[in-house]
Design an enzyme around this catalytic site. Sequence first.
Site, PDB file in Angstrom:
ATOM      1  CG  HIS A   1      -1.949   1.012   1.296  1.00 45.86           C
ATOM      2  ND1 HIS A   1      -1.689   2.363   1.319  1.00 45.86           N
ATOM      3  CD2 HIS A   1      -3.294   0.913   1.322  1.00 45.86           C
ATOM      4  CE1 HIS A   1      -2.822   3.043   1.362  1.00 45.86           C
ATOM      5  NE2 HIS A   1      -3.813   2.179   1.371  1.00 45.86           N
TER       6      HIS A   1
ATOM      7  CD  GLU B   1      -2.671  11.698   8.367  1.00 43.52           C
ATOM      8  OE1 GLU B   1      -3.717  11.044   8.579  1.00 43.52           O
ATOM      9  OE2 GLU B   1      -1.588  11.168   8.076  1.00 43.52           O
TER      10      GLU B   1
ATOM     11  CG  HIS C   1      -4.326   8.292  12.543  1.00 47.14           C
ATOM     12  ND1 HIS C   1      -3.206   8.985  12.935  1.00 47.14           N
ATOM     13  CD2 HIS C   1      -4.384   8.395  11.196  1.00 47.14           C
ATOM     14  CE1 HIS C   1      -2.614   9.503  11.873  1.00 47.14           C
ATOM     15  NE2 HIS C   1      -3.297   9.142  10.806  1.00 47.14           N
TER      16      HIS C   1
ATOM     17  CE1 TYR D   1     -10.165   7.250   3.462  1.00 48.75           C
ATOM     18  CE2 TYR D   1     -10.299   6.921   5.840  1.00 48.75           C
ATOM     19  CZ  TYR D   1      -9.547   7.077   4.686  1.00 48.75           C
ATOM     20  OH  TYR D   1      -8.176   7.067   4.761  1.00 48.75           O
TER      21      TYR D   1
ATOM     22  CG  HIS E   1      -0.166   6.150   9.549  1.00 42.89           C
ATOM     23  ND1 HIS E   1      -1.481   5.882   9.264  1.00 42.89           N
ATOM     24  CD2 HIS E   1       0.031   7.432   9.170  1.00 42.89           C
ATOM     25  CE1 HIS E   1      -2.056   6.933   8.730  1.00 42.89           C
ATOM     26  NE2 HIS E   1      -1.169   7.899   8.676  1.00 42.89           N
TER      27      HIS E   1
ATOM     28  CG  HIS F   1      -6.489  11.063  12.976  1.00 36.63           C
ATOM     29  ND1 HIS F   1      -7.078  10.745  11.777  1.00 36.63           N
ATOM     30  CD2 HIS F   1      -7.291  10.552  13.940  1.00 36.63           C
ATOM     31  CE1 HIS F   1      -8.182  10.039  12.009  1.00 36.63           C
ATOM     32  NE2 HIS F   1      -8.321   9.910  13.317  1.00 36.63           N
TER      33      HIS F   1
END
Length: 453
Positions: free
Chosen positions: A306, A355, A385, A364, A349, A379
């Site tokens: 990813h 963010e 998170h 989402y 992460h 966050h």
Amino acid sequence: MTTHTVPTRMQKAPSLAGPHEGYMPGFGNDYETEALPGALPQSANSPQKCNYGLYGEQLSGTAFTAPGHQNERTWCYRIRPSVKHSRHYQKIELPHWQSAPNVDLGVTSLGQYRWDPLPHAKDNLTWITGMRTMTTAGDVNTQIGMASHIYLLTSSMVDEYFFSADSELLVVPQEGILRFSTELGIIDLEPKEIAIIPRGLIYRVEILEGPARGFVCENYGQKFELPSRGPIGANCMANPRDFKAPVAAYEDREVPSTVTVKWCGQFHKTQIGQSPLDVVAWHGNYAPVKYDLRTYCPVGAILFDHPDPSIFTVLTASSSQPGTANIDFVLFRERWVVAEDTFRPPWYHKNIMSELMGNIYGQYDAKPQGFVPGGLSLHNMMLPHGPDRDAFENASNANLGPDKLNNTMSFMFETRFPQHLTKFAAAEAPLQDNYVDCWSGIEKKFDGTPGKK
């Protein structure tokens, strides 16, 4: 939704041929446009006398000596010079529109936060009075950092105008259709589109369909630009041709009007006797633009793993630290996911960036519950998170065939600075008090058994 009748009082330039009537394509182009034939001087920026009795005036978006590839300015040919739009200023209070630094010792910003959509207002709220600041970062006086807002509009501005000396504004509609009548032309803006309104540009905001709600990123720092694609090459992501600048349009109206200016975090208004939207012709590369988010071409992994979410960057505003943005505007839209043997949603992460995410429509993938259209989450830097329990379990056990993510469009305002909550965000906005509980069901799976997955 209610459709609003807005009289068209601006005289536009002749429409361009092609599918985008009233707009010119490109990002950072050197445009030229005139609403009356011969209004735009040729071969000179400042002739001794301009045609039609117009005044030549330059609007500079960068320092005169900025490097050539960054230098931005536009020459305007207008009915009156803008000194006629600036008289005795009177300070006014707009308590819901805040600027950094905005650190209240009674408000903590250390945590993970999520808000339900702000309800539409019953009062008459315009672009100026309907702005609700959620977070601030950096310092408006030193021109670093940003602020995030939600706008709630029920009324059009009538003989009322605004400009920000502090910032450019990135506008992300979520409900309703707006018209930005600016000194350089008209931009109509609807959900799934964004607009950039430059620092110093005067405009009026009207509702074409409302009530209207959306998100605003107020950028105090370097201007937004397209990110460097690096090895991706010349295509995909946001392509310059899909940005649209307006053709020239002007008003010649003698009517009492109000101009409000945001300057160093304070608001002042002045009374003038005419519309300030009187630019008949212009040329340059400092202009408002709009962009259809549906034209964003995402890239991603086609075998395994990813990639970092930075591959979804639409626009970036640089900081003094290379590769670490003052602001990144990132888009998560419909796309195919095909990676093999991969946990496909965003992984758990924490990082140095803060963010702030908003949902334009749909669901989402990392938060299937609770993050609804019109909602917002934050966050902050170095706070962990990631997916909630259900998202983790579903993604860990899914059949990994090609999968199309449909009905999804969320975005992120990401900055290198901590984002501080305003009192409004902490005490008045519909904060989800139990948001952090979305991770409480995550189970310990480790038992020391070799080879266990």
